[in-house]
Design a protein around this motif. Structure first.
Motif, PDB file in Angstrom:
ATOM      1  N   THR A  52      39.930  39.798  29.595  1.00 40.63           N
ATOM      2  CA  THR A  52      40.226  41.196  29.199  1.00 40.63           C
ATOM      3  C   THR A  52      40.742  41.106  27.710  1.00 40.63           C
ATOM      4  O   THR A  52      40.032  41.975  26.877  1.00 40.63           O
ATOM      5  N   HIS A 129      43.340  48.602  36.819  1.00 39.10           N
ATOM      6  CA  HIS A 129      42.742  47.970  35.805  1.00 39.10           C
ATOM      7  C   HIS A 129      41.353  48.485  35.478  1.00 39.10           C
ATOM      8  O   HIS A 129      40.552  48.259  35.746  1.00 39.10           O
ATOM      9  N   ARG A 162      44.820  44.395  41.515  1.00 40.17           N
ATOM     10  CA  ARG A 162      44.778  45.749  40.877  1.00 40.17           C
ATOM     11  C   ARG A 162      43.416  46.258  40.463  1.00 40.17           C
ATOM     12  O   ARG A 162      42.896  47.389  40.602  1.00 40.17           O
ATOM     13  N   ARG A 225      40.852  36.686  43.591  1.00 35.98           N
ATOM     14  CA  ARG A 225      41.984  35.637  43.792  1.00 35.98           C
ATOM     15  C   ARG A 225      43.121  36.198  44.519  1.00 35.98           C
ATOM     16  O   ARG A 225      43.744  37.306  44.231  1.00 35.98           O
ATOM     17  N   GLN A 227      46.877  36.924  44.219  1.00 36.75           N
ATOM     18  CA  GLN A 227      47.704  36.914  42.948  1.00 36.75           C
ATOM     19  C   GLN A 227      49.196  36.289  43.084  1.00 36.75           C
ATOM     20  O   GLN A 227      49.844  36.903  43.115  1.00 36.75           O
TER      21      GLN A 227
HETATM   22  C1  NCD Z   1      42.019  40.420  36.910  1.00 37.21           C
HETATM   23  C2  NCD Z   1      43.360  40.812  36.458  1.00 37.21           C
HETATM   24  O1  NCD Z   1      43.892  40.449  35.579  1.00 37.21           O
HETATM   25  O2  NCD Z   1      43.748  41.652  37.070  1.00 37.21           O
HETATM   26  N1  NCD Z   1      41.529  39.647  35.813  1.00 37.21           N
HETATM   27  C3  NCD Z   1      40.828  40.108  34.744  1.00 37.21           C
HETATM   28  O3  NCD Z   1      41.210  40.989  34.124  1.00 37.21           O
HETATM   29  N2  NCD Z   1      39.285  40.166  34.924  1.00 37.21           N
HETATM   30  C4  NCD Z   1      41.920  39.747  38.178  1.00 37.21           C
HETATM   31  C5  NCD Z   1      42.804  38.552  38.216  1.00 37.21           C
HETATM   32  O4  NCD Z   1      43.733  37.927  37.406  1.00 37.21           O
HETATM   33  O5  NCD Z   1      42.913  38.006  39.364  1.00 37.21           O
END
Ligand code: NCD
Length: 305
Positions: A52, A129, A162, A225, A227
């Motif tokens: 991100t 997100h 999220r 994943r 969390q």
């Molecule tokens: C996700 C997040 O940060 O929510 N990752 C991301 O931004 N691509 C997903 C995650 O951390 O599992």
């Protein structure tokens, strides 16, 4: 001035335009190489991130702009007790747009209320997100050719994930969407998503535990994943973390056109042997994440070529 806190901050028509722009950027990157010259993006990351943060920064650089920021909460004045509101007021003096990630739900909203520049929510706790959702929508639209008439399996940590919450909110606005929510009992979708989003929009969904049962019906499997950072105790995490492992054997149960997506990072939930399967598109998804953030920065700064 406009911010993005949730995917619902854009109408579906606006999202179409944003995705058209992202696809044009993908095909003609040179055309957009100077559009943000003289502009600065601040990335305020109070939580870890690879894709991100780097995709926001790469996006701004690819548009000819510059970036500044911090990548963990210990290297900014949060450790001295500064509030998010004061931090964004300060950053508003240095940058033209900001992306913020914070472990607390609602932190990005607080920032947006104190900000003099557009704020993009890059993840607020287990809540939303939206820019991952823009990435996901662009990936689906580009590779499937549509955002309607899809049976979508969401698998893993549906409670704290999220990306899943934002994706559901975004997709219920299209027609012919059906969700199969695949999770252990303890990690089911939160009540506010079930009642206020799925039930309210009369979107069909099933909740199941076994991935094998869902696979044959899916147009798209969105793996997530577990969390770890949102669990209250290590024991529960350890018990859940390997609940789902998508491997070559399980992929045989899926149709030839079923896409496998994942916001990443992956831990064990997708075996690396699946990476070479043409249906596995999670690294293409990463690439779309940069194009869509380029389009988003341009849109919020009201820049055109
Ligand atoms: C996700 C997040 O940060 O929510 N990752 C991301 O931004 N691509 C997903 C995650 O951390 O599992």
């Amino acid at each position: 001035m406009r911010h993005i806190m949730s995917p619902l901050d854009f109408s579906t028509d606006e999202l179409e335009k944003l995705m058209d722009l992202a696809n044009d950027i993908e095909s003609n990157p040179d055309k957009y190489a100077h559009v943000c010259e003289g502009k600065r993006l601040a990335t305020l990351f109070y939580e870890p991130s690879t894709r991100t943060r780097l995709s926001f920064e790469a996006a701004m650089m690819a548009l000819g702009g510059k970036v500044l920021g911090f990548s963990d909460s210990t290297s900014c004045s949060a450790t001295k007790g500064e509030s998010v509101a004061d931090t964004i007021r300060t950053v508003s003096c240095y940058a033209h747009i900001a992306a913020i990630r914070h472990p607390k739900e609602g932190a990005a909203l607080v920032a947006s209320m104190a900000s003099k520049i557009p704020v993009m929510n890059a993840g607020d706790g287990g809540h939303q997100h939206p820019t991952q959702t823009l990435t996901d929508l662009l990936t689906i639209r580009s590779l499937k050719g549509r955002l309607n008439n899809l049976t979508i399996g969401l698998c893993g940590d549906l409670k704290f994930g999220r990306t899943v919450h934002s994706l559901i909110e975004a997709l219920v606005r299209y027609t012919g969407i059906k969700f199969i929510l695949i999770s252990p009992e303890e990690l089911r979708i939160p009540g506010y998503i079930r009642d206020d989003v799925l039930d309210k929009t009369k979107t069909p969904f099933e909740e199941v535990t076994r991935l094998e049962d869902a696979l044959p019906q899916l147009d798209l499997l969105y793996m997530t994943r577990v969390q770890k950072e949102r669990f209250f105790n290590e024991e529960d995490y350890v018990r859940m973390k390997d609940f789902y492992i998508l491997d070559k054997e399980k992929m045989k149960l899926a149709g030839p056109d079923m896409l496998v997506m994942h916001p990443l990072p992956r831990v064990n939930e997708i075996s690396v042997e699946v990476d070479s399967d043409p249906r596995a598109v999670y690294f293409k998804q990463v690439q779309y994440g940069m194009y869509v953030r380029m389009a988003l920065i341009m849109t919020l700064l009201e820049l055109e070529v």
